[in-house]
Enzyme design. Structure first.
Site, PDB file in Angstrom:
ATOM      1  N   TYR A 153       0.870  -1.181   0.000  1.00 20.30           N
ATOM      2  CA  TYR A 153       0.000   0.000   0.000  1.00 20.30           C
ATOM      3  C   TYR A 153       0.905   1.228   0.000  1.00 20.30           C
ATOM      4  O   TYR A 153       1.439   1.637   1.030  1.00 20.30           O
ATOM      5  CB  TYR A 153      -0.925  -0.001   1.211  1.00 20.30           C
ATOM      6  CG  TYR A 153      -1.798   1.237   1.308  1.00 20.30           C
ATOM      7  CD1 TYR A 153      -2.434   1.760   0.181  1.00 20.30           C
ATOM      8  CD2 TYR A 153      -1.997   1.890   2.524  1.00 20.30           C
ATOM      9  CE1 TYR A 153      -3.233   2.884   0.255  1.00 20.30           C
ATOM     10  CE2 TYR A 153      -2.799   3.013   2.619  1.00 20.30           C
ATOM     11  CZ  TYR A 153      -3.403   3.507   1.484  1.00 20.30           C
ATOM     12  OH  TYR A 153      -4.200   4.634   1.552  1.00 20.30           O
ATOM     13  N   ASP A 194      -2.059  -1.253  -4.148  1.00 19.07           N
ATOM     14  CA  ASP A 194      -2.334   0.144  -4.460  1.00 19.07           C
ATOM     15  C   ASP A 194      -1.042   0.922  -4.297  1.00 19.07           C
ATOM     16  O   ASP A 194      -0.639   1.250  -3.186  1.00 19.07           O
ATOM     17  CB  ASP A 194      -3.426   0.667  -3.516  1.00 19.07           C
ATOM     18  CG  ASP A 194      -3.678   2.156  -3.673  1.00 19.07           C
ATOM     19  OD1 ASP A 194      -3.150   2.756  -4.635  1.00 19.07           O
ATOM     20  OD2 ASP A 194      -4.411   2.727  -2.842  1.00 19.07           O
ATOM     21  N   HIS A 244     -12.105   1.804  -4.558  1.00 21.50           N
ATOM     22  CA  HIS A 244     -11.256   1.058  -5.487  1.00 21.50           C
ATOM     23  C   HIS A 244     -12.007  -0.152  -6.037  1.00 21.50           C
ATOM     24  O   HIS A 244     -13.004  -0.591  -5.468  1.00 21.50           O
ATOM     25  CB  HIS A 244      -9.977   0.573  -4.796  1.00 21.50           C
ATOM     26  CG  HIS A 244      -9.020   1.664  -4.454  1.00 21.50           C
ATOM     27  ND1 HIS A 244      -7.810   1.847  -5.099  1.00 21.50           N
ATOM     28  CD2 HIS A 244      -9.084   2.639  -3.510  1.00 21.50           C
ATOM     29  CE1 HIS A 244      -7.180   2.874  -4.570  1.00 21.50           C
ATOM     30  NE2 HIS A 244      -7.933   3.383  -3.608  1.00 21.50           N
TER      31      HIS A 244
END
Length: 610
Positions: free
Chosen positions: A158, A199, A328
């Site tokens: 992340y 991500d 998302h």
């Protein structure tokens, strides 16, 4: 085949609630390895309902930063398995590591951890003047879990999101990716296959962003990410873009505050990057890469938007009506011709072995063994003994002997290319000491309970139900077999009227009394009616105020519709009110999308004088 999914959940607990349970969420994604980002869970927030699911092993990393922001970031990797404690499946890793610097948890005391010599980090080529404190800082935000699946090493990432004017966070992001790059390069030099999913908070090219402005690709983080890709001389395949090089409008993240998903107005910042040779024995790695030989498909799971419900995918304007669900969309990759591994055990860093879940098991065991007192040794044996702990109250519900827990407490002998685990026995003993109460306090508690005499129940009275605790005083519980009232109060009233229960109980399970009780009921009814009238009047008044506010709002120039009010959150105009078009944001070429109307609210006269 092996399917891997990456998904920024924007809070794991809300996603679990949205799907009904963690198991339903994981099954809906239907993958062997599921990588979540932005779980927003601290170690104190970890509980069985958001980490433990039957048929899955979990590996988590939580934020440890002390900036006072509460629970944020966090990653979790769920691996689907068919048996507990040991398996031949590729999904079950042979080793794991929290973070990517090798400094987390009990690895802190090791001189050489993973692939870094942490005693002299400045000597690592390309790391510059990076200190041990810098390495700890990038791992303390819970942004990485590494799982070694023998055929490949998987990074669940992340990446930090930063604003260009926040120099401190920009430097943090640079440091984050600089150390990660060194880790990837070192593993690749060892001949490992490296998968990076998650991500990354970077859209690499203009095609990956709606209405990308001029100079979009010149931003330094975009240039860095592109330098990692094969077409720019780097080692990684961007799996999605390599499979779909010309596809436009392929976005994975949308701004909820402006309803951007309604018109597919987003960016592609969730990625799957893979590098390394194929699993075949060949001389030319160029023609036989892991991507060319083993990647069957890589796709964005568009059908997973907002729980696949039309009612949830419509933006109505304003921040109070933002879309339900994550901002998302998941991305998946399917690998083919991946052979099984030799049988191996669950790594000791799995969630089932965390001290928080030892507490959970102990509490359940204590509940199922009421009236018994255990000292520390007995409590430990209670958790570890296969004869005592039954499958029905295991934290994850998986099949298999609980002796695997005992094996974990004896030490850690799992092979790993990443880190050395030491002194686990001391770690477990300390945690068990913290969660177990002493024998004396248990004994005192039990003696105080035994001192209370047990009152015998009358033979003609029925056992009270949970529902009886929520009934109003005017409602009396009766025996299901005799319809006789059991309270002393109703002995003075012989007129009784029984009616069917609205909750679907048998007709003789709920009764009301007449005569004196009716006066009380009438009084309650009058009071209830008055309260209802007041509530209705308040609701009507609020509706009138809202309608008046709506009539006073300016209309946008593009659609001649009422605007929505917003206020400035920072800068010299902080707190000042302004109006914008209420429609969802979309491409400038779409006349149905937000028209871009902006209008300052008039400043009050008092504010002008100030």
């Amino acid at each position: 085949m092996v399917k891997i999914v990456t998904y920024n959940v924007n809070g794991l607990r809300p996603r679990v609630a949205q799907h009904g349970s963690l198991r339903r969420l994981l099954d809906a994604l239907d993958a062997d390895i599921i990588c979540f980002q932005e779980t927003k869970l601290s170690r104190q927030d970890l509980s069985a309902d958001v980490i433990m699911a039957e048929g899955y092993e979990a590996f988590v990393s939580c934020n440890r930063s002390s900036k006072g922001r509460g629970a944020y970031s966090g990653v979790a990797t769920f691996c689907r398995v068919t048996s507990a404690f040991s398996s031949q499946e590729v999904a079950l890793p042979v080793a794991t590591e929290e973070g990517f610097t090798g400094l987390q948890d009990y690895a802190k005391n090791s001189e050489t951890v993973g692939d870094f010599v942490i005693a002299t980090p400045a000597e690592e080529e390309g790391l510059g003047e990076i200190t041990k404190e810098d390495l700890l800082r990038v791992d303390n935000e819970g942004r990485c879990i590494i799982t070694d699946h023998r055929h490949f090493v998987l990074f669940n990432i992340y990446g930090p999101a930063v604003e260009q004017d926040d120099k401190e966070r920009v430097c943090f992001k640079l440091l984050f990716y600089k150390i990660l790059q060194k880790r990837w390069e070192h593993l690749l030099a060892l001949g490992k296959r490296v998968f990076v999913v998650g991500d990354l908070n970077i859209a690499p090219a203009s095609i990956d962003r709606c209405d990308a402005p001029p100079g979009f690709e010149k931003q330094m983080f975009r240039e860095w990410l592109r330098s990692m890709l094969r077409e720019h001389g780097g080692p990684f395949f961007d799996a999605f873009r390599s499979k779909h090089p010309e596809r436009t409008g392929a976005y994975t993240c949308f701004n909820q505050k402006i309803g951007a998903e309604e018109y597919n107005y987003g960016s592609r910042i969730d990625h799957i990057l893979i590098s390394g040779a194929c699993l075949h024995h060949c001389d030319s790695a160029e023609d036989h890469s892991i991507f060319c030989c083993h990647v069957e498909e890589c796709e964005i799971m568009n059908h997973f938007k907002r729980g696949n419900s039309e009612n949830l995918s419509k933006w109505k304007g304003g921040r109070i009506s933002k879309l339900e669900g994550s901002d998302h969309i998941p991305v998946y990759i399917i690998l083919k011709d991946i052979p099984e591994l030799p049988i191996h055990n669950v790594p000791p860093s799995a969630a089932r072995y965390l001290p928080e879940f030892s507490v959970y098991v102990l509490k359940v065991v204590s509940f199922l063994n009421k009236g018994k007192a255990y000292d520390l040794e007995n409590a430990t044996n209670l958790i570890l003994s296969q004869d005592t702990v039954n499958d029905s109250y295991r934290g994850d519900g998986l099949e298999g002997p609980t002796a695997g827990i005992a094996e974990f407490t004896k030490g850690c002998n799992v092979p790993s290319l990443m880190c050395k685990r030491t002194n686990l026995d001391q770690w477990i003993d300390e945690d068990l000491t913290g969660i177990c109460v002493s024998h004396n306090s248990q004994k005192a508690s039990l003696s105080s309970i035994k001192s209370v005499p047990n009152k015998k129940m009358k033979r003609n009275s029925s056992q009270p139900t949970i529902k009886s605790f929520f009934q109003s005083p005017g409602l009396k519980t009766v025996n299901a077999n005799t319809s006789t009232l059991v309270t002393a109060e109703t002995a003075h009233h012989t007129n009784q009227t029984c009616a069917p229960n609205d909750d679907g109980l048998p007709e003789n399970m709920q009764c009301t009394t007449s005569s004196a009780a009716e006066d009380q009921d009438n009084t309650n009814a009058s009071s209830c009616s008055l309260s209802t009238d007041k509530s209705n009047a308040a609701a009507l008044e609020w509706q009138r105020i809202q309608q008046k506010m709506k009539m006073t709002l300016p209309r946008c120039k593009g659609h001649r519709e009422p605007c929505i009010p917003r206020s400035v959150k920072k800068g010299p105009n902080i707190g000042r009110l302004f109006y914008v078009c209420a429609r969802a944001q979309g491409p400038a070429s779409n006349p149905e999308a937000n028209c871009g109307h902006f209008q300052w609210a008039p400043v009050k006269s008092k504010e002008k004088r100030m």
